[in-house]
Design a protein around this motif. Structure first.
Motif, PDB file in Angstrom:
ATOM      1  N   ALA A  76      23.719  85.502   5.976  1.00  0.00           N
ATOM      2  CA  ALA A  76      23.853  84.414   6.938  1.00  0.00           C
ATOM      3  C   ALA A  76      24.935  84.693   7.979  1.00  0.00           C
ATOM      4  CB  ALA A  76      24.188  83.105   6.220  1.00  0.00           C
ATOM      5  N   ALA A  77      25.731  85.774   7.755  1.00  0.00           N
ATOM      6  CA  ALA A  77      26.867  86.072   8.632  1.00  0.00           C
ATOM      7  C   ALA A  77      27.747  84.830   8.806  1.00  0.00           C
ATOM      8  CB  ALA A  77      26.399  86.593   9.986  1.00  0.00           C
ATOM      9  N   ALA A  78      27.945  84.124   7.725  1.00  0.00           N
ATOM     10  CA  ALA A  78      28.687  82.865   7.787  1.00  0.00           C
ATOM     11  C   ALA A  78      29.480  82.683   6.502  1.00  0.00           C
ATOM     12  CB  ALA A  78      27.735  81.694   7.990  1.00  0.00           C
ATOM     13  N   ALA A  79      30.394  81.721   6.541  1.00  0.00           N
ATOM     14  CA  ALA A  79      31.164  81.328   5.364  1.00  0.00           C
ATOM     15  C   ALA A  79      31.139  79.815   5.261  1.00  0.00           C
ATOM     16  CB  ALA A  79      32.604  81.831   5.454  1.00  0.00           C
ATOM     17  N   ALA A  80      31.248  79.316   4.043  1.00  0.00           N
ATOM     18  CA  ALA A  80      31.292  77.876   3.807  1.00  0.00           C
ATOM     19  C   ALA A  80      32.573  77.575   3.038  1.00  0.00           C
ATOM     20  CB  ALA A  80      30.077  77.412   3.016  1.00  0.00           C
ATOM     21  N   ALA A  81      33.291  76.552   3.476  1.00  0.00           N
ATOM     22  CA  ALA A  81      34.558  76.209   2.856  1.00  0.00           C
ATOM     23  C   ALA A  81      34.616  74.712   2.592  1.00  0.00           C
ATOM     24  CB  ALA A  81      35.720  76.618   3.749  1.00  0.00           C
ATOM     25  N   VAL A  82      35.229  74.350   1.472  1.00  0.00           N
ATOM     26  CA  VAL A  82      35.462  72.944   1.141  1.00  0.00           C
ATOM     27  C   VAL A  82      36.911  72.623   1.487  1.00  0.00           C
ATOM     28  CG1 VAL A  82      35.507  71.223  -0.683  1.00  0.00           C
ATOM     29  CG2 VAL A  82      33.758  73.005  -0.708  1.00  0.00           C
ATOM     30  N   GLU A  83      37.097  71.618   2.333  1.00  0.00           N
ATOM     31  CA  GLU A  83      38.444  71.242   2.749  1.00  0.00           C
ATOM     32  C   GLU A  83      39.207  70.632   1.583  1.00  0.00           C
ATOM     33  OE1 GLU A  83      38.277  70.160   7.428  1.00  0.00           O
ATOM     34  OE2 GLU A  83      37.405  68.703   6.070  1.00  0.00           O
ATOM     35  N   ARG A  84      40.433  71.038   1.474  1.00  0.00           N
ATOM     36  CA  ARG A  84      41.259  70.569   0.355  1.00  0.00           C
ATOM     37  C   ARG A  84      41.550  69.080   0.451  1.00  0.00           C
ATOM     38  NH1 ARG A  84      44.517  73.164  -3.302  1.00  0.00           N
ATOM     39  NH2 ARG A  84      46.215  71.939  -4.174  1.00  0.00           N
ATOM     40  N   ASP A  85      41.828  68.594   1.646  1.00  0.00           N
ATOM     41  CA  ASP A  85      42.250  67.207   1.804  1.00  0.00           C
ATOM     42  C   ASP A  85      41.072  66.233   1.822  1.00  0.00           C
ATOM     43  OD1 ASP A  85      44.912  68.061   1.955  1.00  0.00           O
ATOM     44  OD2 ASP A  85      44.701  68.459   4.098  1.00  0.00           O
ATOM     45  N   SER A  86      40.038  66.546   2.616  1.00  0.00           N
ATOM     46  CA  SER A  86      38.930  65.605   2.773  1.00  0.00           C
ATOM     47  C   SER A  86      37.762  65.876   1.841  1.00  0.00           C
ATOM     48  CB  SER A  86      38.419  65.646   4.215  1.00  0.00           C
ATOM     49  OG  SER A  86      37.761  66.874   4.470  1.00  0.00           O
ATOM     50  N   GLY A  87      37.675  67.105   1.307  1.00  0.00           N
ATOM     51  CA  GLY A  87      36.522  67.447   0.472  1.00  0.00           C
ATOM     52  C   GLY A  87      35.272  67.726   1.271  1.00  0.00           C
ATOM     53  N   GLY A  88      35.367  67.770   2.602  1.00  0.00           N
ATOM     54  CA  GLY A  88      34.208  68.043   3.436  1.00  0.00           C
ATOM     55  C   GLY A  88      33.872  69.521   3.456  1.00  0.00           C
ATOM     56  N   VAL A  89      32.587  69.834   3.685  1.00  0.00           N
ATOM     57  CA  VAL A  89      32.134  71.215   3.764  1.00  0.00           C
ATOM     58  C   VAL A  89      32.091  71.631   5.228  1.00  0.00           C
ATOM     59  CG1 VAL A  89      30.238  72.815   3.337  1.00  0.00           C
ATOM     60  CG2 VAL A  89      30.807  71.081   1.634  1.00  0.00           C
ATOM     61  N   ARG A  90      32.774  72.724   5.538  1.00  0.00           N
ATOM     62  CA  ARG A  90      32.770  73.266   6.889  1.00  0.00           C
ATOM     63  C   ARG A  90      32.034  74.605   6.887  1.00  0.00           C
ATOM     64  NH1 ARG A  90      33.996  68.823   8.249  1.00  0.00           N
ATOM     65  NH2 ARG A  90      35.915  68.132   9.300  1.00  0.00           N
ATOM     66  N   MET A  91      31.140  74.787   7.862  1.00  0.00           N
ATOM     67  CA  MET A  91      30.497  76.072   8.058  1.00  0.00           C
ATOM     68  C   MET A  91      31.363  76.882   9.015  1.00  0.00           C
ATOM     69  SD  MET A  91      27.924  77.885   7.071  1.00  0.00           S
ATOM     70  CE  MET A  91      26.674  76.724   6.536  1.00  0.00           C
ATOM     71  N   LEU A  92      31.707  78.123   8.609  1.00  0.00           N
ATOM     72  CA  LEU A  92      32.614  78.969   9.371  1.00  0.00           C
ATOM     73  C   LEU A  92      31.905  80.238   9.806  1.00  0.00           C
ATOM     74  CD1 LEU A  92      35.658  78.830   6.900  1.00  0.00           C
ATOM     75  CD2 LEU A  92      35.123  77.223   8.725  1.00  0.00           C
TER      76      LEU A  92
ATOM     77  N   ASP B 233      20.185  73.581   5.251  1.00  0.00           N
ATOM     78  CA  ASP B 233      19.753  74.773   5.964  1.00  0.00           C
ATOM     79  C   ASP B 233      21.006  75.444   6.521  1.00  0.00           C
ATOM     80  OD1 ASP B 233      19.067  76.120   8.713  1.00  0.00           O
ATOM     81  OD2 ASP B 233      17.182  76.092   7.578  1.00  0.00           O
ATOM     82  N   ALA B 234      21.212  76.741   6.193  1.00  0.00           N
ATOM     83  CA  ALA B 234      22.463  77.402   6.558  1.00  0.00           C
ATOM     84  C   ALA B 234      22.593  77.619   8.058  1.00  0.00           C
ATOM     85  CB  ALA B 234      22.581  78.744   5.835  1.00  0.00           C
ATOM     86  N   GLU B 235      21.481  77.624   8.784  1.00  0.00           N
ATOM     87  CA  GLU B 235      21.536  77.847  10.217  1.00  0.00           C
ATOM     88  C   GLU B 235      21.811  76.549  10.975  1.00  0.00           C
ATOM     89  OE1 GLU B 235      21.573  79.746  13.814  1.00  0.00           O
ATOM     90  OE2 GLU B 235      21.512  80.662  11.807  1.00  0.00           O
ATOM     91  N   SER B 236      21.013  75.533  10.675  1.00  0.00           N
ATOM     92  CA  SER B 236      21.130  74.283  11.422  1.00  0.00           C
ATOM     93  C   SER B 236      22.033  73.258  10.758  1.00  0.00           C
ATOM     94  CB  SER B 236      19.738  73.672  11.602  1.00  0.00           C
ATOM     95  OG  SER B 236      19.193  73.288  10.335  1.00  0.00           O
ATOM     96  N   LEU B 237      22.356  73.458   9.475  1.00  0.00           N
ATOM     97  CA  LEU B 237      23.150  72.536   8.665  1.00  0.00           C
ATOM     98  C   LEU B 237      22.427  71.205   8.428  1.00  0.00           C
ATOM     99  CD1 LEU B 237      26.791  73.087   9.984  1.00  0.00           C
ATOM    100  CD2 LEU B 237      25.564  74.273   8.182  1.00  0.00           C
TER     101      LEU B 237
END
Length: 980
Positions: A636-652, A695-699
């Motif tokens: 996917a040439a991408a990374a996914a991270a869970v924010e420590r404070d909010s618990g939200g998922v960010r696509m990087l 979907d990893a491309e469009s989220l």
């Protein structure tokens, strides 16, 4: 070893022996050495290897064409071998082959035509002329062919490669390659010479690293090119890590005896003649300007670093440090400058020469006032904290000037038997204290110059300087050896002794002072300035401590030593949290970098400056945000991270980790997010007990389904068709297409402790805790482990790893890549156990008891496993349980692999090691020498970078792949070369 060479190898058919003899005799008569099988083979000798060696050692191969040789399998094999070696092949037409097909190489090569004629002198002469063409090239071709063949046949050992003069000879030969050159360079020769060049480069690079010349080692490695083996990769790491940890800043034409830091990133260093300015925010630091010295002092930067006063085209000038253009000529001879000072807010500038004092606007250099200098031998300047007044100190007089009016507020004479050695404002600007050189410190009211108090020190103490500290609650005085203190404003009686020392530095808060003793014991004393009481004695150095510096927040003290050692002391624990050996000799002066994240030090042996950064030595940048979990996908040439404070998922972004977008609804909190094997989907398990698929491309959402209570772990089957979600005491296998629950297990009586899904997603390996529940009271009965068919829910086999079934607790469960074998660690004795996935039977146990394992994981090749104890990492062979390698790496709790499976990273206590997977060689400890708290690590999508997430959620990006390390090294080497 090279075999003796010959000029010609003759390939012929036995039926043409008479013609072959005539040809050989003619060549020998012409002075050419010949190998032919009627002379070269001996009874009982294996003929084919001998023929191959003979062809290897021949400069050229002559093929005698006839119907018999055209049909000969032996001749064809000889020509094929010669062609594979790139030999010069010369076909000589002896008899027309008629309808017999010639070997391909003979069809493509120009013949010497002698049909129907005997072997005579004319033919031999023509043949010799062909053979003698370009002799140096041909002889080199033979030599490198022989050496390359032996190197390849013996497994390509480094010992058979060429170095030194022989390597220069090989490179010179290869440089002569041209399209018309015959024979052409072969791939085997290129590989041999390239490997020799690389091995020679690595050998020189290692020597340069050991000699503490990391920049030289990097230059060699960059010139060598080509992929590095594990040892070379490690040298590249070490050289770059040393360079970045203690970066040399080299002035071009002068030494650095004085040093200053200002603004966000400027470091100014120089001697009495010249100074250099570096921007240390760049990596490597950028030498932005060289200037003449300011009298005998450094050019003076403003507090914000945006302005600098130094010699210009016409005299003393005000410089803009963003463009490095002179803003204004200050009308002062740079050689006659007494002092230059900026106000604390950076708005005003004062400059004194031997005739006057000028007060100027720092923005544009315009003169606001010209002030009377007086007859003092020298004048020193200081602005008060409010920016409203300027204090000028001469040896005979103190004057306070109003910035608004330019008029003197008051003037105080030193007296006939006294002089002013120093003068400073209190932190609130209400008082001025001056050391008068006669055992006396006098304090005046800054508003009207009224004397408040004169303090007298012990007999024979002539004070050179004095300061208000501890929020103006203490007045310190220094006589060159002793520091004395009076409580303020009381200021009565004999001062208390703070300490005898050779160096001292006040903490930013002014409440404590660091002093290095004058007895060469290496001790550093921390003392309370309000009482002189000893707080702590810091012991690490042996010999003289030559420099001290505090970071702006007072959390770090840095000490320099006569042997070139820099020590980083953490004040929270008053312990050593980092040491670097500059190997450059005596440390002269230390200044903390403007951002407080490192120091610059002078006097390290080469007249230059070294920068030592407190942060991770190889980290290129901090990753924005605070993350809890991180997963990257090469597909996917991408990374996914869970924010420590909010618990939200960010696509990087998969490499630079810039945020692309957010997955999931606002306010949703997640515990983990993982890419599917093909990188097209992202599974995230929420803290609200649901599994979301994106979907990893469009989220965009692909579905949301219930998950086990308190679900915190999600993983994909290698097939990508199924998902395993595990909660606090239960787990479930879901279909990735529709979220259908295929299997759910976990009850109060059989709580799920750990679980692993097979690569095809059809079997589940689970470890359970058995309990008896009566009237809401649970009593533990022990442990159990089993293999379960996901589709039917039936137990395929119990797993029995201990004689007592209730004591067979397992953790770190996993399947091998083929799904035929499982791996787990027994909780009873810490043995890593291989289990047959069909029967549940134990195949093999490794470690255990004294080698109690805390972790077990498969290596990517599936033929080895990794285990970790509290003290070491060990690699074992799966087939027979042999111990293949052991390295002393403590407390490893996790291992991750790069997408191409060439590199691995282990996360342990205060350490993240990078490993070469094939040889399992440790390449570097990315947290070495720095007190870090790594929590987890993840490779970037390309595998060139590694992101380390620390306990507090902060993360940093490190280069780890060879390409990334070389990209980082190139600008450093270029900058160092330019600085020379």
């Amino acid at each position: 070893m090279e075999s003796p060479t010959v000029d010609v190898f003759v390939s012929y058919a036995r039926e043409d022996l008479h013609a072959a003899r005539r040809l050989v005799d003619g060549l020998k008569a012409a002075g050419r050495s010949v190998w032919v099988d009627l002379e070269g083979l001996y009874a009982g000798e294996a003929w084919w290897p001998s023929l191959c060696r003979a062809i290897d050692a021949s400069h050229a191969v002559v093929f005698l064409i006839s119907p018999h040789s055209a049909a000969s399998a032996a001749c064809r094999a000889e020509l094929d071998h010669a062609e594979a070696l790139g030999k010069r092949i010369v076909p000589v037409l002896w008899q027309d082959p008629d309808a017999v097909e010639l070997p391909p190489v003979a069809q493509r090569t120009q013949w010497l035509l002698r049909p129907g004629q005997d072997i005579d002198g004319a033919l031999v002469a023509a043949l010799v002329a062909v053979l003698d063409a370009d002799p140096a090239w041909v002889r080199g071709h033979t030599r490198w062919t022989q050496l390359a063949a032996e190197w390849d046949q013996r497994g390509r050992p480094d010992a058979l490669l060429v170095r030194g003069d022989h390597l220069d000879e090989a490179l010179g030969w290869l440089a002569g390659e041209a399209p018309a050159r015959d024979p052409a360079v072969t791939p085997a020769q290129r590989a041999f010479i390239a490997a020799s060049r690389l091995a020679d480069g690595l050998s020189r690079a290692r020597a340069l690293v050991e000699a503490d010349r990391p920049e030289g080692a990097l230059s060699v490695l960059l010139e060598a090119g080509g992929p590095l083996d594990a040892a070379g990769h490690g040298v590249l790491f070490e050289a770059l890590q040393r360079l970045r940890r203690c970066e040399p800043l080299r002035p071009r034409s002068h030494h650095a005896e004085q040093i200053a830091a200002a603004g966000a990133s400027l470091v100014v260093a120089g001697d009495v003649d010249r100074a250099s300015v570096w921007d240390v925010a760049a990596a490597p630091a950028d030498l932005v300007r060289e200037l003449e010295a300011l009298g005998t002092d450094l050019p003076r930067p403003s507090p914000d670093g945006r302005r600098l006063v130094g010699p210009g085209p016409e005299g003393l000038a005000l410089w803009d440090t963003t463009t490095w253009t002179p803003i204004a000529d200050l009308g002062i001879d740079a050689e006659s400058v007494d002092d230059v000072a900026f106000s604390l807010d950076g708005q005003w500038l004062a400059a004194a020469d031997d005739t006057r004092i000028r007060l100027l606007r720092a923005e544009d250099g315009r003169v606001r006032h010209e002030l009377e200098r007086g007859a003092s031998i020298a004048v020193a300047l200081a602005f008060d904290p409010t920016g409203r007044f300027l204090l000028s100190r001469g040896s005979d007089r103190l004057r306070l000037w109003s910035i608004e009016s330019g008029q003197a507020v008051w003037s105080i004479a030193a007296g006939t038997r006294s002089s002013f050695w120093s003068a400073h404002f209190s932190s609130d600007g209400r008082a001025v204290a001056a050391a008068r050189g006669n055992r006396r410190i006098t304090v005046w009211d800054a508003a009207d110059g009224r004397p408040i108090r004169t303090l007298v020190g012990p007999e024979a103490h002539e004070y050179q300087d004095c300061w208000f500290v501890a929020a103006d609650r203490v007045l310190l005085a220094f006589d060159g050896l002793y520091t004395h203190a009076w409580p303020w404003p009381a200021g009565k009686g004999t001062p208390f002794d703070v300490g005898r020392h050779s160096r001292f530095e006040m903490s930013p808060s002014g409440t404590s002072i660091a002093l290095s003793s004058g007895d060469r014991s290496g001790r550093i004393e921390l003392r309370d300035v309000t009482s002189g009481a000893l707080i702590e004695t810091l012991r690490r150095h042996e010999g003289e401590v030559t420099a001290l510096a505090w970071t702006p927040d007072g959390e770090v003290l840095v000490s320099g030593h006569e042997n070139g050692m820099l020590v980083h002391w953490a004040m929270s624990t008053r312990s050593v949290h980092g040491v670097v050996d500059t190997r450059g000799g005596r440390i002269g002066r230390i200044r903390v970098l403007p951002d407080g994240r490192g120091v610059a030090a002078t006097g390290v042996g080469d007249g230059g400056v070294r920068v030592w950064r407190f942060g991770p030595s190889l980290a290129l940048r901090d990753v924005p945000g605070r993350w809890w979990a991180l997963d990257a996908s090469a597909e996917a040439a991408a990374a996914a991270a869970v924010e420590r404070d909010s618990g939200g998922v960010r696509m990087l972004d998969g490499e630079c980790l810039d945020v692309r977008g957010r997955a999931g609804a606002e306010g949703r909190e997640y515990a983990q997010a993982v890419f599917s094997p093909d990188g097209r989907r992202l599974a995230a398990v929420g803290r609200d007990g649901r599994l979301d698929l994106f979907d990893a491309e469009s989220l965009s959402s692909l579905g949301s389904w219930p998950a086990p209570a308190r679900a915190c772990v999600v993983s994909w089957a290698a097939s990508g068709e199924r998902l395993l979600v595990r909660g606090e005491s239960a787990c479930a296998v879901l279909g990735a297409a529709d979220g259908a629950v295929l299997l759910a297990i976990g009850t109060p009586a059989r709580r799920v402790e750990e679980a692993a899904l097979s690569p095809d997603g059809r079997r589940l390996f689970v470890a359970e805790i058995l309990s008896e529940v009566r009237e809401n009271v649970s009593r533990s009965l022990g442990h159990a482990a089993r293999l379960i068919d996901v589709d039917s829910g039936a137990t395929l086999a119990p797993v029995a790893v201990h004689e007592d079934p209730t004591r067979q607790g397992l953790r770190h469960l996993s399947f091998g890549a083929d799904g035929a074998t499982c791996l787990a660690v027994q909780t009873t004795d810490g043995a890593a156990t291989l289990i047959d996935a069909a029967s549940g039977a134990v195949i093999r146990r490794v470690g255990g008891v004294e080698q109690r394992q805390s972790l077990a994981a498969w290596l990517p090749d599936g033929r080895r496993i990794l285990t970790a104890t509290s003290k070491a990492v060990t690699i074992w062979a799966v087939d027979d349980g042999r111990q293949l390698a052991t390295h002393a790496v403590a407390s490893v709790r996790a291992v991750v692999f790069s997408p191409d499976r060439r590199l691995a990273a282990t996360v342990g206590s205060h350490a993240v090691h990078v490993w070469h997977c094939e040889t399992w060689t440790p390449l570097v400890n990315l947290c070495d020498g720095i007190d870090r708290f790594p929590e987890r690590a993840a490779f970037t999508a390309s595998g060139d970078g590694l992101v380390i997430v620390e306990t507090d959620g902060r993360s940093a990006w490190y280069p780890v792949g060879q390409d990334a390390l070389r990209r980082v090294a190139r600008p450093w080497i270029a900058a160092l070369a330019a600085a020379r």
